[in-house]
Scaffold this motif. Structure first.
Motif, PDB file in Angstrom:
ATOM      1  N   SER A  92       2.610   2.113  -3.333  1.00 42.41           N
ATOM      2  CA  SER A  92       1.796   2.561  -4.466  1.00 42.41           C
ATOM      3  C   SER A  92       1.798   4.078  -4.634  1.00 42.41           C
ATOM      4  O   SER A  92       1.566   4.575  -5.733  1.00 42.41           O
ATOM      5  CB  SER A  92       0.358   2.072  -4.303  1.00 42.41           C
ATOM      6  OG  SER A  92      -0.273   2.739  -3.214  1.00 42.41           O
ATOM      7  N   SER A 128      -7.463   7.023  -5.168  1.00 43.36           N
ATOM      8  CA  SER A 128      -7.649   5.567  -5.226  1.00 43.36           C
ATOM      9  C   SER A 128      -6.613   4.853  -4.359  1.00 43.36           C
ATOM     10  O   SER A 128      -6.932   3.862  -3.700  1.00 43.36           O
ATOM     11  CB  SER A 128      -7.581   5.068  -6.665  1.00 43.36           C
ATOM     12  OG  SER A 128      -6.292   5.265  -7.198  1.00 43.36           O
ATOM     13  N   ASN A 129      -5.384   5.350  -4.331  1.00 42.33           N
ATOM     14  CA  ASN A 129      -4.369   4.761  -3.456  1.00 42.33           C
ATOM     15  C   ASN A 129      -4.747   4.915  -1.983  1.00 42.33           C
ATOM     16  O   ASN A 129      -4.561   3.996  -1.187  1.00 42.33           O
ATOM     17  CB  ASN A 129      -3.003   5.403  -3.702  1.00 42.33           C
ATOM     18  CG  ASN A 129      -2.398   5.016  -5.028  1.00 42.33           C
ATOM     19  OD1 ASN A 129      -2.845   4.074  -5.666  1.00 42.33           O
ATOM     20  ND2 ASN A 129      -1.401   5.750  -5.445  1.00 42.33           N
ATOM     21  N   THR A 177      -7.652   2.519  -1.115  1.00 40.96           N
ATOM     22  CA  THR A 177      -7.149   1.148  -1.027  1.00 40.96           C
ATOM     23  C   THR A 177      -6.342   0.943   0.253  1.00 40.96           C
ATOM     24  O   THR A 177      -6.469  -0.084   0.924  1.00 40.96           O
ATOM     25  CB  THR A 177      -6.288   0.820  -2.261  1.00 40.96           C
ATOM     26  OG1 THR A 177      -7.074   1.027  -3.430  1.00 40.96           O
ATOM     27  CG2 THR A 177      -5.784  -0.608  -2.220  1.00 40.96           C
ATOM     28  N   THR A 178      -5.525   1.911   0.625  1.00 33.07           N
ATOM     29  CA  THR A 178      -4.728   1.809   1.846  1.00 33.07           C
ATOM     30  C   THR A 178      -5.611   1.803   3.084  1.00 33.07           C
ATOM     31  O   THR A 178      -5.391   1.002   4.004  1.00 33.07           O
ATOM     32  CB  THR A 178      -3.707   2.961   1.918  1.00 33.07           C
ATOM     33  OG1 THR A 178      -2.856   2.889   0.769  1.00 33.07           O
ATOM     34  CG2 THR A 178      -2.874   2.888   3.176  1.00 33.07           C
ATOM     35  N   GLY A 222      -8.679   0.790   3.190  1.00 35.35           N
ATOM     36  CA  GLY A 222      -9.320  -0.523   3.170  1.00 35.35           C
ATOM     37  C   GLY A 222      -8.414  -1.618   3.707  1.00 35.35           C
ATOM     38  O   GLY A 222      -8.843  -2.498   4.448  1.00 35.35           O
ATOM     39  N   ALA A 241       0.835  -1.210   0.000  1.00 35.13           N
ATOM     40  CA  ALA A 241       0.000   0.000   0.000  1.00 35.13           C
ATOM     41  C   ALA A 241       0.866   1.255   0.000  1.00 35.13           C
ATOM     42  O   ALA A 241       0.620   2.194  -0.763  1.00 35.13           O
ATOM     43  CB  ALA A 241      -0.928  -0.015   1.213  1.00 35.13           C
TER      44      ALA A 241
END
Length: 70
Positions: free
Chosen positions: A30, A49-50, A53-54, A56, A27
């Motif tokens: 990215s 988006s990064n 995602t992180t 999450g 993560a």
């Protein structure tokens, strides 16, 4: 890792720590890299988006840590 994971005192906590380290490294890694898409993408969209995602990944790790500790 292979040698350590075959020891008798290797537990779910150790497996969680190993997975957490790999997941958070992925993560974190990215953010400084540019997307490898063939279409151009806005930097704000990429960072958003990064970040999603992180967050999450962190939520999943917290859930897994709570399950391991009980």
């Amino acid at each position: 890792m292979r040698r350590w994971s075959h020891r008798s005192n290797w537990s779910d906590t150790h497996r969680l720590a190993l997975a957490a380290g790999a997941m958070l490294t992925y993560a974190w890694h990215s953010f400084p890299w540019r997307p490898t898409l063939t279409v151009p993408i806005n930097q704000a969209v990429d960072l958003t988006s990064n970040t999603i995602t992180t967050v999450g990944a962190i939520v999943l790790l917290v859930i897994a840590a709570r399950r391991v500790s009980t």
